[in-house]
Design an enzyme around this catalytic site. Structure first.
Site, PDB file in Angstrom:
ATOM      1  N   CYS A   1       0.850  -1.189   0.000  1.00 38.74           N
ATOM      2  CA  CYS A   1       0.000   0.000   0.000  1.00 38.74           C
ATOM      3  C   CYS A   1       0.885   1.239   0.000  1.00 38.74           C
ATOM      4  O   CYS A   1       1.901   1.278   0.710  1.00 38.74           O
ATOM      5  CB  CYS A   1      -0.895  -0.012   1.239  1.00 38.74           C
ATOM      6  SG  CYS A   1      -2.031   1.382   1.354  1.00 38.74           S
TER       7      CYS A   1
ATOM      8  N   HIS B   1      -9.244  -3.658  -1.616  1.00 41.30           N
ATOM      9  CA  HIS B   1      -8.211  -2.934  -0.869  1.00 41.30           C
ATOM     10  C   HIS B   1      -8.511  -1.431  -0.879  1.00 41.30           C
ATOM     11  O   HIS B   1      -8.483  -0.784   0.181  1.00 41.30           O
ATOM     12  CB  HIS B   1      -6.841  -3.219  -1.504  1.00 41.30           C
ATOM     13  CG  HIS B   1      -5.720  -2.447  -0.917  1.00 41.30           C
ATOM     14  ND1 HIS B   1      -4.744  -3.027  -0.142  1.00 41.30           N
ATOM     15  CD2 HIS B   1      -5.397  -1.125  -0.986  1.00 41.30           C
ATOM     16  CE1 HIS B   1      -3.876  -2.094   0.233  1.00 41.30           C
ATOM     17  NE2 HIS B   1      -4.252  -0.931  -0.270  1.00 41.30           N
ATOM     18  N   GLU B   2      -8.793  -0.882  -2.058  1.00 39.08           N
ATOM     19  CA  GLU B   2      -9.046   0.559  -2.154  1.00 39.08           C
ATOM     20  C   GLU B   2     -10.317   0.954  -1.414  1.00 39.08           C
ATOM     21  O   GLU B   2     -10.351   1.984  -0.734  1.00 39.08           O
ATOM     22  CB  GLU B   2      -9.098   1.008  -3.611  1.00 39.08           C
ATOM     23  CG  GLU B   2      -7.798   0.819  -4.381  1.00 39.08           C
ATOM     24  CD  GLU B   2      -6.564   1.361  -3.683  1.00 39.08           C
ATOM     25  OE1 GLU B   2      -6.662   2.369  -2.952  1.00 39.08           O
ATOM     26  OE2 GLU B   2      -5.483   0.775  -3.868  1.00 39.08           O
TER      27      GLU B   2
ATOM     28  N   HIS C   1     -10.074   1.554   2.320  1.00 35.77           N
ATOM     29  CA  HIS C   1      -9.627   2.892   2.741  1.00 35.77           C
ATOM     30  C   HIS C   1     -10.813   3.816   3.024  1.00 35.77           C
ATOM     31  O   HIS C   1     -10.720   4.701   3.875  1.00 35.77           O
ATOM     32  CB  HIS C   1      -8.739   3.534   1.673  1.00 35.77           C
ATOM     33  CG  HIS C   1      -7.355   3.002   1.627  1.00 35.77           C
ATOM     34  ND1 HIS C   1      -6.444   3.193   2.641  1.00 35.77           N
ATOM     35  CD2 HIS C   1      -6.714   2.271   0.673  1.00 35.77           C
ATOM     36  CE1 HIS C   1      -5.296   2.618   2.319  1.00 35.77           C
ATOM     37  NE2 HIS C   1      -5.433   2.047   1.128  1.00 35.77           N
TER      38      HIS C   1
END
Length: 192
Positions: free
Chosen positions: A101, A143-144, A147
């Site tokens: 990341c 994953h994004e 956030h």
């Protein structure tokens, strides 16, 4: 429209839940999209979320259309911008894989993710889009989107023994090293 500083793990802004975008045509959103594009390109990321550049809005960008030097074994993903994404797993299959990341520089870890995912969101023109992804693209979008909810990949590690500095994991043969051609391409991109 510029390359923005990427917030790093430990910054409390990365742990906040992001706000829904009310108007995709707002000048702030148009500017944010360009900043995300410039920043992810400059840092050769597989993706980037607005909170990583200090903007607490539900906007993510992933892919880039060509091979990514940080993930040389992964397939190319067309650049995709999503506003207010909603993810739904397809099936119950999970897949373990290595992640890094831009907000956790120099570290990698093994994370379990849904192997297939359906998303619904607005695109940069404000139109609703939906699509199904599998494999590496499914991993990247999950994953994004983490956030957007204040979650970083170390929060999802399969086990703490799979978390370490990229160079150490490469030296130990746990993850593959970048080939010399890929390292050269990576260095050239940084110089540009």
């Amino acid at each position: 429209m510029a390359v923005k500083e990427i917030l790093r793990m430990g910054n409390p802004q990365l742990r906040k839940v992001s706000n829904v975008v009310d108007d995709a045509s707002d000048e702030l959103i148009i500017s944010l999209i360009k900043d995300l594009q410039d920043t992810v390109k400059a840092h050769q990321g597989a993706g980037l979320a607005a909170p990583q550049i200090g903007v607490p809005l539900r906007v993510v960008l992933f892919g880039g259309g060509g091979p990514n030097p940080r993930y040389p074994e992964a397939p190319s993903i067309p650049q995709t911008l999503l506003i207010n994404p909603v993810l739904t797993p397809i099936g119950s299959d999970l897949e373990d894989g290595w992640e890094g990341c831009l907000s956790v520089p120099g570290l990698r870890g093994k994370v379990s993710r849904w192997s297939r995912i359906h998303y619904r969101a607005l695109n940069e023109d404000g139109f609703e889009v939906e699509h199904c992804l599998e494999g590496f693209p499914a991993r990247v979008i999950q994953h994004e989107c983490d956030h957007l909810d204040g979650v970083l990949f170390p929060d999802r590690l399969v086990d703490s023994a799979s978390f370490g500095f990229t160079g150490e994991l490469e030296t130990a043969g746990i993850i593959e090293k970048l080939s010399s051609a890929e390292q050269k391409a990576s260095q050239q991109s940084r110089a540009d």
